[in-house]
Design an enzyme around this catalytic site. Sequence first.
Site, PDB file in Angstrom:
ATOM      1  CG  ASP A 176      28.402   8.708 -11.938  1.00 57.65           C
ATOM      2  OD1 ASP A 176      28.373   9.652 -12.764  1.00 57.65           O
ATOM      3  OD2 ASP A 176      29.039   8.782 -10.866  1.00 57.65           O
ATOM      4  CB  CYS A 201      31.646   9.675 -13.263  1.00 57.90           C
ATOM      5  SG  CYS A 201      33.402   9.887 -12.921  1.00 57.90           S
ATOM      6  N   GLY A 202      31.148  12.433 -12.591  1.00 61.82           N
ATOM      7  CA  GLY A 202      31.279  13.829 -12.202  1.00 61.82           C
ATOM      8  C   GLY A 202      32.644  14.389 -12.563  1.00 61.82           C
ATOM      9  CB  THR A 203      35.920  13.815 -11.299  1.00 63.45           C
ATOM     10  OG1 THR A 203      35.879  12.408 -10.981  1.00 63.45           O
ATOM     11  CG2 THR A 203      35.409  14.623 -10.111  1.00 63.45           C
ATOM     12  N   GLY A 216      36.664   8.423 -11.052  1.00 62.40           N
ATOM     13  CA  GLY A 216      36.221   7.137 -10.494  1.00 62.40           C
ATOM     14  C   GLY A 216      35.868   6.131 -11.572  1.00 62.40           C
ATOM     15  CG  HIS A 259      52.110   9.163 -27.704  1.00 60.65           C
ATOM     16  ND1 HIS A 259      53.029   9.997 -27.112  1.00 60.65           N
ATOM     17  CD2 HIS A 259      52.096   9.513 -29.019  1.00 60.65           C
ATOM     18  CE1 HIS A 259      53.553  10.820 -28.017  1.00 60.65           C
ATOM     19  NE2 HIS A 259      52.991  10.553 -29.185  1.00 60.65           N
ATOM     20  CG  HIS A 316      54.076   5.639 -29.093  1.00 59.85           C
ATOM     21  ND1 HIS A 316      54.587   6.388 -28.064  1.00 59.85           N
ATOM     22  CD2 HIS A 316      54.209   6.386 -30.216  1.00 59.85           C
ATOM     23  CE1 HIS A 316      55.001   7.555 -28.536  1.00 59.85           C
ATOM     24  NE2 HIS A 316      54.789   7.577 -29.834  1.00 59.85           N
TER      25      HIS A 316
HETATM   26  C1  RB5 Z   1      29.304  11.104  -7.739  1.00 62.84           C
HETATM   27  O1  RB5 Z   1      28.899  12.023  -6.773  1.00 62.84           O
HETATM   28  C2  RB5 Z   1      30.767  11.296  -8.055  1.00 62.84           C
HETATM   29  O2  RB5 Z   1      31.545  10.902  -6.974  1.00 62.84           O
HETATM   30  C3  RB5 Z   1      31.152  10.535  -9.315  1.00 62.84           C
HETATM   31  O3  RB5 Z   1      30.373  10.968 -10.383  1.00 62.84           O
HETATM   32  C4  RB5 Z   1      32.585  10.687  -9.768  1.00 62.84           C
HETATM   33  O4  RB5 Z   1      32.963  12.023  -9.837  1.00 62.84           O
HETATM   34  C5  RB5 Z   1      33.566   9.833  -9.080  1.00 62.84           C
HETATM   35  O5  RB5 Z   1      34.758   9.819  -9.417  1.00 62.84           O
END
Ligand code: RB5
Length: 149
Positions: free
Chosen positions: A8, A65-67, A70, A98, A133
């Site tokens: 994203d 994505c950012g983290t 998601g 695994h 596994h």
């Molecule tokens: C976008 O702002 C952020 O929510 C998305 O990239 C991600 O981190 C979601 O898990």
Amino acid sequence: MKIAIGSDHGGFNLKNTVMEHLKAKGYEFKDFGTYSADSCDYPDVAIEVAENVASGEYDRGILICGTGIGIGIAANKVKGIRAALCHDTFSAHASREHNNANILTMGERIIGAGLALEIVDTWLNAEFEGGRHERRVNKISAYEGEAHE
Ligand code: RB5
């Protein structure tokens, strides 16, 4: 090995860095977007990449994505997908050895590009160990194959 890659907006810059790296290493890959830093919804890209991996059209997927959270949650809703969030190289090879992870997820807002590229290399080069596994992974697949409310 054919790789499907996507992100994203939160992972857009790191995706570009990873693609440059894959290109330099001679990997075959396809970019499933997003194609700009404009805000978008990670499930759209996650599900498209995940379906392309689950169908066998692509061998592995990389989602950013950012983290990394998601986009991994969304990918794991697709039957046959084992998406693993890895922000260290131990998790990267263990998720292959695994868990037979077929999608790697990372968060651009969590780790730097240098570590991310080491994680990508580690993950792409590690193989599933099978044995005990495989029995465990098969139990996940069996659950997935049954109807659940
Ligand atoms: C976008 O702002 C952020 O929510 C998305 O990239 C991600 O981190 C979601 O898990």
